[in-house]
Each structure stands twice: as structure tokens, then as C-alpha cells.
Design a protein around this motif. Structure first.
Motif, PDB file in Angstrom:
ATOM      1  N   ALA A 341       0.836  -1.205   0.000  1.00 50.38           N
ATOM      2  CA  ALA A 341       0.000   0.000   0.000  1.00 50.38           C
ATOM      3  C   ALA A 341       0.870   1.253   0.000  1.00 50.38           C
ATOM      4  N   PHE A 342       1.989   1.195   0.704  1.00 46.29           N
ATOM      5  CA  PHE A 342       2.887   2.348   0.784  1.00 46.29           C
ATOM      6  C   PHE A 342       3.446   2.707  -0.591  1.00 46.29           C
ATOM      7  N   VAL A 343       3.935   1.725  -1.353  1.00 47.74           N
ATOM      8  CA  VAL A 343       4.502   2.049  -2.675  1.00 47.74           C
ATOM      9  C   VAL A 343       3.409   2.477  -3.641  1.00 47.74           C
ATOM     10  N   GLY A 344       2.153   2.103  -3.337  1.00 49.53           N
ATOM     11  CA  GLY A 344       1.051   2.558  -4.175  1.00 49.53           C
ATOM     12  C   GLY A 344       0.902   4.068  -4.172  1.00 49.53           C
ATOM     13  N   ILE A 345       1.335   4.706  -3.090  1.00 48.00           N
ATOM     14  CA  ILE A 345       1.306   6.177  -3.019  1.00 48.00           C
ATOM     15  C   ILE A 345       2.125   6.777  -4.147  1.00 48.00           C
ATOM     16  N   TYR A 346       3.161   6.061  -4.579  1.00 50.09           N
ATOM     17  CA  TYR A 346       4.078   6.574  -5.603  1.00 50.09           C
ATOM     18  C   TYR A 346       3.756   6.034  -6.997  1.00 50.09           C
ATOM     19  N   GLY A 347       2.585   5.440  -7.139  1.00 49.53           N
ATOM     20  CA  GLY A 347       2.135   4.992  -8.454  1.00 49.53           C
ATOM     21  C   GLY A 347       2.392   3.542  -8.762  1.00 49.53           C
ATOM     22  N   ALA A 348       3.052   2.802  -7.868  1.00 53.27           N
ATOM     23  CA  ALA A 348       3.321   1.384  -8.115  1.00 53.27           C
ATOM     24  C   ALA A 348       2.021   0.598  -8.069  1.00 53.27           C
ATOM     25  N   LYS A 349       1.855  -0.330  -9.037  1.00 47.18           N
ATOM     26  CA  LYS A 349       0.616  -1.105  -9.110  1.00 47.18           C
ATOM     27  C   LYS A 349       0.643  -2.314  -8.180  1.00 47.18           C
ATOM     28  N   GLY A 350       1.805  -2.635  -7.625  1.00 45.76           N
ATOM     29  CA  GLY A 350       1.927  -3.768  -6.729  1.00 45.76           C
ATOM     30  C   GLY A 350       3.356  -3.867  -6.228  1.00 45.76           C
ATOM     31  N   LEU A 351       3.625  -4.891  -5.431  1.00 49.95           N
ATOM     32  CA  LEU A 351       4.967  -5.087  -4.887  1.00 49.95           C
ATOM     33  C   LEU A 351       5.250  -6.583  -4.843  1.00 49.95           C
TER      34      LEU A 351
END
Length: 595
Positions: A341-351
Motif C-alpha cells: 500500500a505504501f509504494v502505491g502512493i508513488y504509483g506502483a501497481k503492486g509489490l
């Protein structure tokens, strides 16, 4: 009204008469003896009142928190066993002979030693919040920082020169704060985002070395380290190449940390070019205290059937990178979901991730939802390239390079703090060789990575016409612990080069003359080679004090919405004043429709 500050009372003053003034931090009545902790900006001292002096004792009985007092008395040693080693004055106390209540106080809206008070409440009563010792210590340190920097630059032959606050709006950078002109109706001043053009003009004036601790203004969205008005140390110098200027600024910072904090910073500061910083850390301001690094694995993913990886790997503007977290197998599924969820702030669709439960067991020792999409040889190559060991976890980012860099770069920092991986207390760094331009997809044009007055490298001048994307600038940023302290560059000092840069940025000749005509004219009259740098003073003091936000090191900051809760600014003004300025307010669309 006083002979010394409260915090200066110590054993060297035993049996001496002193006069103190300050605020009642706390009053305690111990059955016939009254204790008042008297506080001023230098600290706190215990004052004792006994009933032998009836009038003074009666006055002491009326004292409440935050009363303003004047005390005359004798310094004596505290009784054995009652010393307070946490106070500079903790070995002594003052026996109060005379007490004057200079002013009473209403009951404060919060206790000064209550750390649970909301920031909103503290900002609304900022004058009370600033009485807290922690806030006073931060502002005192800030004053020491300003004094050291001024003395250093004065000793190096720099002149402190003021530049205008009412100036001209510019088309680059953040939004300007505009000020309507009464005497030139329909025209507006702008508050400066920086003194950039004026300090360049000072170099053209032959003043050679300039500095200023200056207030700047930007009408932009706010974060913990952003404010609509902020302070920077602005510096410009002529006839000095970047290596010499960077060396001088390093010396200034080393001296500052030594003088104010007793800290020795490295000599010299390490340097890293922009491309390397982005490749290894996903950021142009990497925190070198964190040992984690991004590793490119795009070449390994080009042939896989899993389009989530092969797509960005085959895209010239894409990136597939891995980030190894030592001991990361300890992370729970919920923790991994939180990081996703954190990387989603920066536009990442997943991790995506792979847990290395047992390296020796091969694929059977790995745990991941993406393993079924990856051939054995690709998995083995990834583990070898990242240096993964048993117990590690490898995260992946696959998308446009900008999104991968921002997402994994931010994740790297988050993991470093969450997992206690920081090594050392201070990690300064110069980042150099920035690109001159970056492509704005939305506007479909080139924009300056720093500002349009930054000089390209001499060897890259030809690239202004042939390949702007490959053109490097003579820019440099000083970074400390992942925070940009200061940014600067050598400036364009030849009018033809400046005109060509404006053309690349889509600034027409007419617009250039309207906005920067005075600069272009000045460049034609013997402009010297020059460059400079500006340091964010609020950020610098925030780091030095360990504060969590620049609001904690500013006397009267604004909120996240650029409002002042203390003065209730911004506020409406009267119709007569608007009429005098030739301004008529328009109702918001929804309000006008409702009306």
C-alpha cells in the motif's frame, strides 16, 4: 530588573544576592514552605519561600502557573538528597526574600509539559507553545546557526546584500504569491520564490561575492519540510569554479556542525553523479546511512512470459529493479501488504517479492506468488545478482523508470527506518552532473530540472541542438541524511546560450523579453562566469535539532493548508480596500449557482 538569567544560577553564586525574573513553571506548597520553579529562556531554578517573611510568603501563596514574577533572594545549596542532576541549576536553590507579581495569567489552555497536545492547538496559542524549553532551545540553536554562517561568509569576503521582496512574476517553478499594485492598477508584484535573478545581477555589477539569509515564498502544496514562506541562505560568487565553490561550502558545513553540535563531518564529502544515485538508490537525494540498494534485473526479465516484468524490461523508458532486505523473511503477510500500500502512493501497481527461506534448497526453499512465472535460470540469476542469502527477502519494482525509482527509493528509506538499519548519525553527500532537462509528458515540452539559468557543461553545449535529453548541467546538490540541504549551479553567463535554453523550454522571444528582458540585456554588458547555491535553513535546523518537521524550528509557521491559526490569516478584506486596488471578487462557481 534582573541580575542574571534563571538558568545561570549555579554553585559559583552561593551566598550571593540575585534578582531574577521569569514565569512560574510550577508552584508547590509543602505545608509551610512554598516552592516555585522559576523559568526563563536560559532554564529553570527552584525558589523557596518560607513563612518567616510574612508578606513575601503571602504573595507566593497567590502565585499560579505562568504568572510573571520578579524574585530577589540568596543562592544557597540544596539540602542533601534533594539535588536534581537533570537541571543545570539542580545543586542550588534561591531563598526568596522579596517577590513581586509583575503580571497574573489566566489558566493556560494546555500544560507546557504535556506532549500530547495537538499541533493545531499549539499553533493557535503559539506564544505559549514557544515558552516550552524544547522550542526555545531549537530557536536558540537556529540563532547560533545564523550567527556562525554570517561570520564564516564575512570572513571569506562575502557581502550581505538585501534584494527586493516585491518583484516580478516568473513563468517557471511553483506558483507565485501575487500582490496587487494600487498605483499601477491591473498590475501585480510577485513575492520572490528566490532571489535568483537579483543575485546574478549583483555578480554582473562586480560585487563578486554575495550572501543573504532571505525569506522566500512559494504557493505550493505543503509537506512536513515545506512551507509557503521559508528561509534560505542564498549565496553567489564570481570567478570561482564549481569544485572550489563546493569545497568552500563543505568547509562551512563542517565548521557549523563542529561549532554548534560538536560533530565532525567527513572531509571531503563523497560525490556521486545523478545517474548513479538514481540507479543505486532511486533518488537524487539518497540517505547513505541506509545500506540497501536497488539492483537492475531488467535484462533478466526481457524473455519471460510474465508481462508485468517483461513489458517494462523491454520498454526503453521502463525499469525492473530488485531491492534485497536482509532478514526480510521475518516480515508477516500484513507487513508486506502494508508496504504494498505504501509504494502505491508513488504509483506502483503492486509489490512483488521472493522470500529466501533456504537458499541451499533451490526453488523449494523459496516462497513467492510470482515464482510460477519465472524460469529456474532467471530466479537463480536474480538471487546471485542481488546477493540474497537464507532469511532474506527480495522486493521487485516493474514499471516506468520514474515510478520504480520513486516507489522503491521511498520503500528503501522506509525499510531502513522500520528495520533499524541506519549506520552512523550523519551522512553528507554531493550529487552532481544532473541532466539539464526532463521531458514533461503532460505539457509535451522540455522543462528545467533545476531552473532555466543553470549552465550546461561546456562539453555538452552541442547537445542543446542535437540531443537535449543527454545534456548535463553544471549543477550540484548537497544532501544530508536523505534531505536536500542546498542546491546550486554554475550559471549561464553568455546571452546566446541563455536564449537557446529559453527556446528549448518553449519560452518565446516575446515572453523572454517580457519576463527576463533585464537579465538578457545585462548579459550583453560583460557578465562574469558565476555560480552559487542556496541552503534551506529550516531543513538544516530541523535536521540539527532532530525535529520531525520544519514547523518545529520556525517561530510562527503556517499549517498544512498554508493558514496561520494564531492570527487567522489569510482573511477577508473590506470592499473599500478591494475597490482601491481595482479588484472585484468572484464567487466560487457552486456558490454563484446556488445564489
Amino acid at each position: 530588573m534582573r541580575s542574571l538569567y534563571c538558568g545561570e544560577v549555579n554553585e559559583s553564586l552561593l551566598d550571593q544576592e540575585v534578582t531574577l525574573v521569569g514565569w512560574a513553571n510550577r508552584r508547590r506548597d509543602h505545608g509551610g514552605v512554598i516552592f516555585v520553579d522559576l523559568r526563563d529562556r536560559e532554564g529553570l531554578v527552584q525558589v523557596v519561600f518560607d513563612p518567616d517573611r510574612e508578606a513575601t510568603f503571602a504573595t507566593a501563596e497567590r502565585v499560579r502557573n505562568e504568572y510573571v514574577l520578579q524574585v530577589k533572594g540568596r543562592v544557597r545549596r540544596r539540602p542533601q538528597g534533594t539535588e536534581n542532576p537533570e537541571l543545570a541549576t539542580g545543586q542550588v536553590e534561591v531563598l526568596g526574600h522579596e517577590l513581586t507579581i509583575l503580571n497574573a495569567s489566566e489558566t493556560p489552555p494546555f500544560q507546557l509539559d504535556d506532549d500530547s497536545v495537538s499541533e493545531e492547538h499549539r499553533l493557535r496559542y503559539r506564544y505559549l507553545d514557544l515558552r516550552r524549553p524544547q522550542m526555545q532551545q531549537r530557536l536558540r540553536l537556529r540563532s547560533r546557526v545564523n550567527r556562525f554562517l554570517r561570520n564564516f561568509l564575512d570572513d571569506q569576503g562575502f557581502l550581505e546584500i538585501e534584494t527586493p521582496i516585491l518583484t516580478k512574476a516568473t513563468p517557471e517553478g511553483a506558483r507565485d504569491y501575487l500582490v496587487p499594485s494600487r498605483t499601477h492598477q491591473g498590475s501585480f508584484f510577485a513575492l520572490p520564490q528566490s532571489p535568483q535573478l537579483f543575485k546574478q545581477l549583483l555578480m554582473m555589477s562586480g560585487l563578486d561575492r554575495y550572501y543573504q539569509i532571505v525569506r522566500c515564498f512559494r504557493d505550493e502544496d505543503l509537506r512536513a519540510d515545506r512551507q509557503p514562506e521559508f528561509t534560505q541562505l542564498d549565496i553567489e560568487t564570481s570567478f570561482l569554479e564549481e569544485d572550489a565553490l563546493m569545497g568552500l561550502m563543505e568547509g562551512m558545513m563542517r565548521g557549523l556542525f563542529r561549532d554548534v553540535l560538536g560533530v565532525e563531518l567527513p572531509d571531503p564529502f563523497p560525490r556521486m553523479d545523478y545517474d548513479e544515485a538514481m540507479q543505486r538508490y532511486g533518488s537524487d537525494k539518497p540517505d547513505l546511512r541506509i545500506p540497501l540498494e536497488l539492483v537492475d534485473v531488467g535484462d533478466l526479465m526481457r524473455g519471460v512470459e510474465f508481462k508485468v516484468f517483461s513489458g517494462p524490461a523491454c520498454d526503453p523508458h521502463g525499469r525492473v529493479a530488485a531491492l534485497r532486505l536482509p532478514g526480510g523473511c521475518e516480515l508477516t503477510r500484513k507487513e508486506i501488504d502494508d508496504y504494498t500500500a505504501f509504494v502505491g502512493i508513488y504509483g506502483a501497481k503492486g509489490l512483488a517479492y521472493i522470500k529466501v527461506n533456504d537458499l541451499a534448497a533451490g526453488r523449494d526453499g523459496l516462497q513467492s506468488p510470482i515464482l510460477k512465472f519465472l524460469p529456474d535460470e532467471v530466479v537463480s540469476a536474480i538471487l546471485e545478482r542481488t546477493g540474497a542469502q537464507t532469511g532474506d527477502l527480495v522486493f521487485f519494482g516493474a514499471d516506468k523508470a520514474r515510478i520504480v525509482n520513486e516507489a522503491l527509493g521511498a520503500l528503501r528509506v522506509r525499510l531502513g527506518h522500520d528495520r533499524g538499519l541506519l549506520q552512523g548519525e550523519w551522512a553528507p553527500l554531493w550529487v552532481v552532473d544532473f541532466p539539464m532537462f526532463e521531458w514533461d509528458e503532460e505539457a509535451q515540452r522540455w522543462v528545467s530540472l533545476h531552473h532555466p539559468f543553470t549552465s550546461p557543461r561546456e562539453a555538452d553545449l552541442g547537445l542543446l541542438d542535437s540531443d537535449p535529453a543527454a545534456c548535463k548541467s553544471r549543477a550540484y546538490d548537497m544532501v544530508l541524511n536523505g534531505t536536500e540541504l542546498g542546491g546550486g549551479s554554475m550559471r549561464i553567463y553568455r546571452s546566446k546560450v541563455q536564449t537557446r535554453v529559453f527556446e528549448l523550454l518553449g519560452i518565446s522571444d516575446q515572453e523572454a523579453q517580457e519576463k527576463f528582458g533585464f537579465l538578457l540585456t545585462a548579459l550583453q554588458f560583460g557578465c562574469p562566469p558565476h555560480g552559487g547555491i542556496a541552503f534551506g535553513m529550516d531543513r538544516l535546523v530541523m535536521l540539527m535539532t532532530g525535529a520531525s518537521s520544519i514547523r518545529e524550528v520556525m517561530a510562527f509557521p503556517k499549517t498544512q493548508t498554508a493558514a496561520c491559526l494564531l492570527t487567522q490569516a489569510p482573511s477577508e478584506v473590506g470592499e473599500a480596500q478591494l475597490r482601491e486596488l481595482g479588484i472585484r471578487l468572484r464567487k466560487p462557481a457552486a456558490e454563484a449557482k446556488a445564489g
